[in-house]
Design an enzyme around this catalytic site. Sequence first.
Site, mmCIF file in Angstrom:
data_model
loop_
_atom_site.group_PDB
_atom_site.id
_atom_site.type_symbol
_atom_site.label_atom_id
_atom_site.label_comp_id
_atom_site.label_asym_id
_atom_site.label_seq_id
_atom_site.Cartn_x
_atom_site.Cartn_y
_atom_site.Cartn_z
ATOM 1 N N ASN A 175 2.344 1.514 4.355
ATOM 2 C CA ASN A 175 2.585 0.237 5.035
ATOM 3 C C ASN A 175 2.246 0.309 6.525
ATOM 4 O O ASN A 175 2.903 -0.294 7.350
ATOM 5 C CB ASN A 175 4.026 -0.229 4.800
ATOM 6 C CG ASN A 175 4.294 -1.675 5.198
ATOM 7 O OD1 ASN A 175 5.384 -1.999 5.654
ATOM 8 N ND2 ASN A 175 3.336 -2.561 5.042
ATOM 9 N N CYS B 172 0.871 -1.180 0.000
ATOM 10 C CA CYS B 172 0.000 0.000 0.000
ATOM 11 C C CYS B 172 0.906 1.227 0.000
ATOM 12 O O CYS B 172 2.088 1.122 -0.347
ATOM 13 C CB CYS B 172 -0.989 -0.021 1.167
ATOM 14 S SG CYS B 172 -0.290 0.155 2.820
ATOM 15 N N ASP C 127 -8.239 3.361 1.420
ATOM 16 C CA ASP C 127 -7.337 3.729 2.512
ATOM 17 C C ASP C 127 -8.166 4.285 3.673
ATOM 18 O O ASP C 127 -8.828 5.304 3.526
ATOM 19 C CB ASP C 127 -6.339 4.776 2.030
ATOM 20 C CG ASP C 127 -5.219 5.023 3.013
ATOM 21 O OD1 ASP C 127 -5.340 4.607 4.185
ATOM 22 O OD2 ASP C 127 -4.211 5.626 2.613
ATOM 23 N N CYS D 119 -1.503 0.613 7.318
ATOM 24 C CA CYS D 119 -2.927 0.281 7.441
ATOM 25 C C CYS D 119 -3.288 -0.951 6.608
ATOM 26 O O CYS D 119 -3.469 -2.039 7.137
ATOM 27 C CB CYS D 119 -3.810 1.465 7.018
ATOM 28 S SG CYS D 119 -3.729 2.901 8.120
ATOM 29 N N ARG D 120 -3.370 -0.774 5.301
ATOM 30 C CA ARG D 120 -3.912 -1.834 4.454
ATOM 31 C C ARG D 120 -2.973 -3.019 4.256
ATOM 32 O O ARG D 120 -3.378 -4.176 4.432
ATOM 33 C CB ARG D 120 -4.304 -1.254 3.091
ATOM 34 C CG ARG D 120 -5.407 -0.220 3.206
ATOM 35 C CD ARG D 120 -5.626 0.526 1.918
ATOM 36 N NE ARG D 120 -4.481 1.380 1.616
ATOM 37 C CZ ARG D 120 -4.321 2.017 0.466
ATOM 38 N NH1 ARG D 120 -5.216 1.892 -0.497
ATOM 39 N NH2 ARG D 120 -3.279 2.792 0.276
ATOM 40 N N SER D 121 -1.730 -2.775 3.880
ATOM 41 C CA SER D 121 -0.838 -3.912 3.599
ATOM 42 C C SER D 121 -0.457 -4.702 4.853
ATOM 43 O O SER D 121 -0.390 -5.938 4.783
ATOM 44 C CB SER D 121 0.388 -3.487 2.783
ATOM 45 O OG SER D 121 1.121 -2.471 3.415
#
Length: 159
Positions: free
Chosen positions: A12, A9, A126, A14-16
């Site tokens: 690095n 993301c 995000d 939140c999402r990944s």
Amino acid sequence: MSVKVLFVCLGNICRSPTAEGIFQKMVNDSGLGKRIQIDSAGTANWHQGRAPDSRTIAAAKIRNIDLSVLRARAVKAIDFDEFDYILAMDKNNLAHLEDLKPADYAGHLGLFLAFGKQTKYLEVPDPYHGGSDGFELVLDLVEDAAAGLLEAIQKNKFS
């Protein structure tokens, strides 16, 4: 034979890392923990060395996923030599990865949600600037796509 998967993301945090944690749990639960290696990275290096966002950690913890041990890092050109699957959370990060990708990369580079069954979202939104419902949505989308990814890897690499 092992398979290496990298989730990417922007920062690095939140999402990944959410994808890394959820996919690691699924892989471990399937008994493939020694055969599938998982990491995450960001296309920006703003948060390098930091733990995931506290809201990300809290949302994942409710689902029994511990992200507190993860640390942010930036994606590197050498990742294309290391990883069989490099999966972006959104089109902007995918474009950045495509710019970095060497011409001879033989792995899979694409959007992570392409492995999921849901069709409403093509990208993982995000949640950084939103409320807690955004983090819940990320978890739901990631769980769906992670299940599809694990199925695809099992079918393509271990059958």
